[in-house]
Motif scaffolding. Structure first.
Motif, short mmCIF file in Angstrom:
data_model
loop_
_atom_site.label_atom_id
_atom_site.label_comp_id
_atom_site.label_asym_id
_atom_site.label_seq_id
_atom_site.Cartn_x
_atom_site.Cartn_y
_atom_site.Cartn_z
N PRO A 160 0.84 -1.19 0.00
CA PRO A 160 0.00 0.00 0.00
C PRO A 160 0.88 1.25 0.00
N ALA A 161 0.38 2.33 -0.56
CA ALA A 161 1.19 3.53 -0.74
C ALA A 161 1.76 4.07 0.56
N HIS A 162 1.07 3.83 1.69
CA HIS A 162 1.51 4.41 2.95
C HIS A 162 2.36 3.46 3.79
N GLN A 163 2.61 2.25 3.32
CA GLN A 163 3.51 1.36 4.06
C GLN A 163 4.92 1.93 4.01
N ARG A 164 5.67 1.77 5.12
CA ARG A 164 6.95 2.46 5.24
C ARG A 164 8.14 1.52 5.31
N LEU A 165 9.29 2.04 4.87
CA LEU A 165 10.57 1.34 4.95
C LEU A 165 11.54 2.26 5.68
N HIS A 166 12.17 1.73 6.72
CA HIS A 166 13.16 2.53 7.45
C HIS A 166 14.51 2.38 6.75
N VAL A 171 26.48 7.57 4.30
CA VAL A 171 27.18 8.62 5.05
C VAL A 171 26.91 8.47 6.54
N ASP A 172 25.68 8.15 6.89
CA ASP A 172 25.32 8.05 8.30
C ASP A 172 25.75 6.73 8.92
N VAL A 173 25.93 5.70 8.11
CA VAL A 173 26.55 4.47 8.62
C VAL A 173 27.97 4.78 9.08
N ALA A 174 28.72 5.49 8.22
CA ALA A 174 30.09 5.86 8.58
C ALA A 174 30.12 6.77 9.80
N GLN A 175 29.16 7.69 9.87
CA GLN A 175 29.09 8.58 11.04
C GLN A 175 28.87 7.78 12.32
N ALA A 176 27.97 6.81 12.27
CA ALA A 176 27.67 6.00 13.45
C ALA A 176 28.89 5.22 13.91
N ILE A 191 20.61 1.98 14.00
CA ILE A 191 21.12 3.06 13.17
C ILE A 191 20.14 3.25 12.01
N ALA A 192 19.46 4.39 11.99
CA ALA A 192 18.44 4.65 10.97
C ALA A 192 18.24 6.16 10.84
N ASP A 193 17.56 6.55 9.77
CA ASP A 193 17.24 7.96 9.60
C ASP A 193 16.05 8.34 10.49
N ASP A 194 15.65 9.60 10.42
CA ASP A 194 14.56 10.07 11.27
C ASP A 194 13.18 9.77 10.70
N SER A 195 13.09 9.69 9.36
CA SER A 195 11.78 9.59 8.71
C SER A 195 11.73 8.42 7.74
N PRO A 196 11.12 7.31 8.12
CA PRO A 196 10.97 6.20 7.17
C PRO A 196 10.26 6.66 5.91
N VAL A 197 10.58 6.03 4.80
CA VAL A 197 10.03 6.43 3.50
C VAL A 197 8.83 5.53 3.17
N THR A 198 7.81 6.10 2.55
CA THR A 198 6.64 5.30 2.17
C THR A 198 6.86 4.61 0.83
N ALA A 199 6.02 3.63 0.55
CA ALA A 199 6.08 2.94 -0.74
C ALA A 199 5.87 3.93 -1.89
N LEU A 200 4.96 4.86 -1.69
CA LEU A 200 4.73 5.89 -2.71
C LEU A 200 6.01 6.67 -2.97
N GLU A 201 6.68 7.08 -1.91
CA GLU A 201 7.92 7.85 -2.06
C GLU A 201 9.03 7.02 -2.69
N LEU A 202 9.08 5.73 -2.40
CA LEU A 202 10.08 4.87 -3.03
C LEU A 202 9.90 4.86 -4.54
N HIS A 203 8.66 4.79 -4.99
CA HIS A 203 8.42 4.84 -6.43
C HIS A 203 8.85 6.18 -7.01
N TYR A 240 21.48 12.90 6.72
CA TYR A 240 20.33 12.86 5.81
C TYR A 240 19.18 12.23 6.59
N PRO A 241 18.32 13.05 7.19
CA PRO A 241 17.26 12.52 8.04
C PRO A 241 16.17 11.78 7.30
#
Length: 252
Positions: A160-166, A171-176, A191-203, A240-241
Motif C-alpha cells: 500500500p502507498a503508505h507502508q513504510r521502509l526505514h 554517510v550516516d553508517v560511517a558517522q555512526a 542506526i536509521a534515519d529520522d523519517s521512514p520512507v513510504t512505498a509511494l515515495e520509493l516509487h 540525511y534525516p
C-alpha cells in the motif's frame, strides 16, 4: 586508529572503507575468507579496533559459515583487540511489537525474510557471547549509487502507498561507526534515519509511478526502529534525516 576491517568489497564495506580512511584511520582489510584463520590472525595483529562488515546476504549458500561461524571465529581471535564493531541489520527484530523496535527487544526474525536475518541474529549472539562489542543494527542502507534503492521495489511495488521502509544513508553508517569508535561504545545500537520512507515515495525516488497495491494487510511498525538510544548515548544525528532530503542533496 588502526582498524581491521572485513567485508570491504561489499555494498556497505566498499563505501565505508574510504570514509574511515578519510576520517584519518589506518585501515587494513581482509582479502580472503573468514575461514582462513592465518589470514585473520595477521589482519588482527596490532590493531586497535575491528569493523566486521562481511556477511553472506543474497546468493550465498553458506549463511551459517559466514554469518555465524566466521563471525564467532573473528570475535574469538580478536580477544585482545580493544574494540569490536559488528554490523548487523534491523531485520533481526520480530513482527508484531506494535511500536518501533528498541535495542532491548528480543530478536525474532520473520522467517519470510530467509536465512540472512536468521543467521545475522545468531551472529550477533555469537559476538556478544564471546567478547565486549558494539552491534550496529542498520536499517535499509542506500545512497552513493547503491542499487538497494531500485531493488526495494521488488517487494515495495506490492505495498500500500503508505507502508513504510526505514532507511539509512551510507554517510550516516560511517558517522555512526565513527561515533562508536570515538566513544569506545559497547552494546546494541539501532542506526536509521529520522523519517521512514513510504512505498509511494520509493516509487517517486526511483522515477516511477506508484504501483498497484497487492498486499493489503500489513504491520505499520514492521521494520521501524527507535534511534533514541544512539542519539542519547552517542549524539548520533543523521546527516540525511530522510531519503527525500538525500534526493534533494543529490546523493542517492
Amino acid at each position: 586508529m588502526k582498524i581491521a576491517m572485513t567485508g570491504s568489497t561489499g555494498r556497505v564495506g566498499s563505501r565505508l572503507l574510504p570514509r574511515l580512511r578519510d576520517q584519518g584511520h589506518d585501515v587494513r582489510t581482509l582479502t580472503t575468507r573468514l575461514a582462513d584463520t592465518a589470514a585473520v590472525k595477521e589482519l588482527l595483529d596490532g590493531v586497535d579496533a575491528v569493523v566486521h562488515a562481511a556477511a553472506a546476504l543474497r546468493t550465498s549458500t553458506d549463511f551459517e559459515g559466514v554469518n555465524v561461524h566466521g563471525t564467532r571465529t573473528l570475535a574469538e581471535l580478536s580477544a585482545k583487540v580493544p574494540q569490536f564493531v559488528h554490523i548487523s541489520t534491523n531485520l533481526v527484530y520480530p513482527n508484531g511489537l506494535g511500536r518501533p523496535a528498541v535495542e532491548t527487544d528480543p530478536t525474532g526474525p520473520d522467517p519470510a525474510f530467509g536465512d540472512y536475518p536468521r543467521t545475522k541474529a545468531l551472529g550477533e549472539q555469537a559476538v556478544l557471547d564471546t567478547r565486549a562489542a558494539a552491534v550496529l543494527r542498520l536499517a535499509f542502507v542506500y545512497g552513493d549509487d547503491d542499487p538497494h534503492l531500485e531493488e526495494s521495489l521488488r517487494w515495495a511495488s506490492t505495498w500500500p502507498a503508505h507502508q513504510r521502509l526505514h532507511m539509512v544513508h551510507h554517510v550516516d553508517v560511517a558517522q555512526a561507526i565513527e561515533k562508536v569508535l570515538g566513544a569506545g561504545a559497547e552494546g546494541i545500537f539501532n542506526i536509521a534515519d529520522d523519517s521512514p520512507v513510504t512505498a509511494l515515495e520509493l516509487h517517486l525516488l526511483n522515477g516511477l509511478p506508484p504501483g498497484e497495491a497487492v498486499q493489503q494487510d500489513f504491520d505499520p511498525w514492521n521494520g521501524i526502529v527507535s534511534t533514541e538510544h544512539v542519539q542519547r548515548e552517542l549524539g548520533f544525528r543523521p546527516r540525511y534525516p530522510s531519503a527525500l532530503s538525500a534526493s534533494v542533496a543529490g546523493v542517492l
